[in-house]
Design an enzyme around this catalytic site. Structure first.
Site, PDB file in Angstrom:
ATOM      1  N   GLU A 182      16.982 -31.542   8.411  1.00  0.00           N
ATOM      2  CA  GLU A 182      17.010 -31.620   6.951  1.00  0.00           C
ATOM      3  C   GLU A 182      17.980 -30.559   6.433  1.00  0.00           C
ATOM      4  O   GLU A 182      17.784 -29.362   6.664  1.00  0.00           O
ATOM      5  CB  GLU A 182      15.621 -31.399   6.354  1.00  0.00           C
ATOM      6  CG  GLU A 182      14.671 -32.583   6.483  1.00  0.00           C
ATOM      7  CD  GLU A 182      14.911 -33.687   5.440  1.00  0.00           C
ATOM      8  OE1 GLU A 182      15.808 -33.529   4.580  1.00  0.00           O
ATOM      9  OE2 GLU A 182      14.172 -34.689   5.508  1.00  0.00           O
ATOM     10  N   HIS A 194      20.399 -40.632   7.941  1.00  0.00           N
ATOM     11  CA  HIS A 194      19.159 -41.353   7.636  1.00  0.00           C
ATOM     12  C   HIS A 194      19.473 -42.739   7.059  1.00  0.00           C
ATOM     13  O   HIS A 194      18.821 -43.727   7.381  1.00  0.00           O
ATOM     14  CB  HIS A 194      18.318 -40.528   6.642  1.00  0.00           C
ATOM     15  CG  HIS A 194      16.873 -40.905   6.631  1.00  0.00           C
ATOM     16  ND1 HIS A 194      15.974 -40.322   5.769  1.00  0.00           N
ATOM     17  CD2 HIS A 194      16.166 -41.807   7.369  1.00  0.00           C
ATOM     18  CE1 HIS A 194      14.778 -40.855   5.979  1.00  0.00           C
ATOM     19  NE2 HIS A 194      14.863 -41.754   6.946  1.00  0.00           N
ATOM     20  N   HIS A 208      19.746 -35.526   7.471  1.00  0.00           N
ATOM     21  CA  HIS A 208      19.164 -35.821   6.162  1.00  0.00           C
ATOM     22  C   HIS A 208      19.654 -34.788   5.141  1.00  0.00           C
ATOM     23  O   HIS A 208      20.055 -33.702   5.518  1.00  0.00           O
ATOM     24  CB  HIS A 208      17.637 -35.670   6.184  1.00  0.00           C
ATOM     25  CG  HIS A 208      16.913 -36.449   7.221  1.00  0.00           C
ATOM     26  ND1 HIS A 208      16.227 -37.596   6.926  1.00  0.00           N
ATOM     27  CD2 HIS A 208      16.730 -36.233   8.547  1.00  0.00           C
ATOM     28  CE1 HIS A 208      15.644 -38.061   8.028  1.00  0.00           C
ATOM     29  NE2 HIS A 208      15.940 -37.249   9.022  1.00  0.00           N
ATOM     30  N   TYR A 209      19.518 -35.119   3.857  1.00  0.00           N
ATOM     31  CA  TYR A 209      19.524 -34.047   2.865  1.00  0.00           C
ATOM     32  C   TYR A 209      18.140 -33.984   2.244  1.00  0.00           C
ATOM     33  O   TYR A 209      17.390 -34.963   2.258  1.00  0.00           O
ATOM     34  CB  TYR A 209      20.624 -34.181   1.820  1.00  0.00           C
ATOM     35  CG  TYR A 209      20.607 -35.345   0.850  1.00  0.00           C
ATOM     36  CD1 TYR A 209      19.434 -35.808   0.250  1.00  0.00           C
ATOM     37  CD2 TYR A 209      21.786 -35.950   0.479  1.00  0.00           C
ATOM     38  CE1 TYR A 209      19.448 -36.837  -0.663  1.00  0.00           C
ATOM     39  CE2 TYR A 209      21.822 -36.993  -0.442  1.00  0.00           C
ATOM     40  CZ  TYR A 209      20.653 -37.428  -1.000  1.00  0.00           C
ATOM     41  OH  TYR A 209      20.676 -38.454  -1.893  1.00  0.00           O
ATOM     42  N   THR A 210      17.796 -32.794   1.717  1.00  0.00           N
ATOM     43  CA  THR A 210      16.423 -32.595   1.239  1.00  0.00           C
ATOM     44  C   THR A 210      16.188 -33.152  -0.166  1.00  0.00           C
ATOM     45  O   THR A 210      15.084 -33.546  -0.500  1.00  0.00           O
ATOM     46  CB  THR A 210      16.082 -31.095   1.192  1.00  0.00           C
ATOM     47  OG1 THR A 210      17.061 -30.445   0.368  1.00  0.00           O
ATOM     48  CG2 THR A 210      16.092 -30.494   2.591  1.00  0.00           C
ATOM     49  N   ASP A 223      20.399 -40.808   2.136  1.00  0.00           N
ATOM     50  CA  ASP A 223      20.869 -39.499   2.590  1.00  0.00           C
ATOM     51  C   ASP A 223      21.477 -39.584   3.997  1.00  0.00           C
ATOM     52  O   ASP A 223      21.105 -40.469   4.754  1.00  0.00           O
ATOM     53  CB  ASP A 223      19.721 -38.472   2.543  1.00  0.00           C
ATOM     54  CG  ASP A 223      18.532 -38.835   3.432  1.00  0.00           C
ATOM     55  OD1 ASP A 223      18.038 -39.969   3.331  1.00  0.00           O
ATOM     56  OD2 ASP A 223      18.114 -37.991   4.240  1.00  0.00           O
TER      57      ASP A 223
HETATM   58 ZN    ZN Z   1      16.156 -38.425   5.000  1.00  0.00          ZN
END
Ligand code: ZN
Length: 232
Positions: free
Chosen positions: A83, A125, A19-21, A135
């Site tokens: 993340e 994700h 994921h990215y935050t 993401d």
């Molecule tokens: Zn995500």
């Protein structure tokens, strides 16, 4: 800091979700550890490449939400979530520093070796939640992970073949994507196109799909199938 947002796993993890935050490190940590947010992940990986544990790997963190892969839903139950601190699409995808990607590679390698997770099961994700999540985004260097042996990446295919929906769906399904109803839900065709473009032909995001996208998915599916046969 340990997040309170987790419960018990029904089985050991066999996937890793990246994921990215979209928010900064401090805000991410605070949100992922806030009982009211009802979200979490196993690792928060900073821009400087350092990482911290928010949820132990043997517990189920709440990072994937409504999701599907290989015809199975509830990906939280079978995955470890990382993340990656990154500003996301603001408005364009934000590049990831190399030092951060080197840490993603090292962490993924470590997790995979301990849980015996195939590199074909390292996904974004957006791969498991088409239409709902975008993401880690088009700037995420899947080729670098693949070069390190920690994910699968294929270069976009080149063909002038026209887009055919049935062929695309077949290729997406074979590649692992959520194409058929799970618990009565399934992504729209447009969401599936967007998700697969984002991962495999990022320069085409927002463009009409082509036969080349389908061919790229077939190459990806082939590479995944071969990787799933590799000994761990
Ligand atoms: Zn995500």
């Amino acid at each position: 800091m340990i997040s309170p947002n987790f419960d018990e796993r029904p089985a050991p993890p066999d996937m890793i979700v990246l994921h990215y935050t979209e928010i900064d490190e401090a805000a991410s940590r605070s949100w992922l550890c806030n009982p009211a947010s009802r979200v979490s992940c196993h690792y928060l990986l900073r821009e400087d490449g350092g990482w911290e544990v928010l949820v132990p790997e043997d517990k189920r963190a709440w990072h994937a939400g409504v999701s599907g892969w290989e015809g199975v839903g509830q990906i939280n139950s079978r995955s470890i979530g990382i993340e990656i601190v990154n500003a996301g699409h603001r408005p364009a995808p934000t590049p990831f520093p190399r030092v951060q990607i080197d840490s993603v590679i090292a962490l993924v390698a470590d997790i995979r070796s301990r849980w015996r997770i195939h590199r074909a099961q390292v996904v974004g994700h957006s791969d498991i939640a088409p239409g709902r999540k975008i993401d880690p985004g088009e700037a995420f260097p899947w080729d670098a992970l693949a070069a390190a042996g920690e994910a699968i990446h294929v270069p976009p295919a080149t063909t002038d073949a026209p887009f055919n929906e049935a062929d695309f769906r077949d290729a997406a399904r074979t590649a692992g994507y959520w194409t058929d109803p799970i618990d009565g839900k399934q992504p729209e065709l447009s969401a599936l196109i967007d998700a697969t473009q984002r991962r495999h032909t990022p320069a085409q995001v927002g463009s009409a799909p082509t036969g080349a996208l389908t061919e790229t998915l077939k190459l990806f599916a082939h590479a995944r199938a071969a990787a799933l046969l590799e000994p761990l």
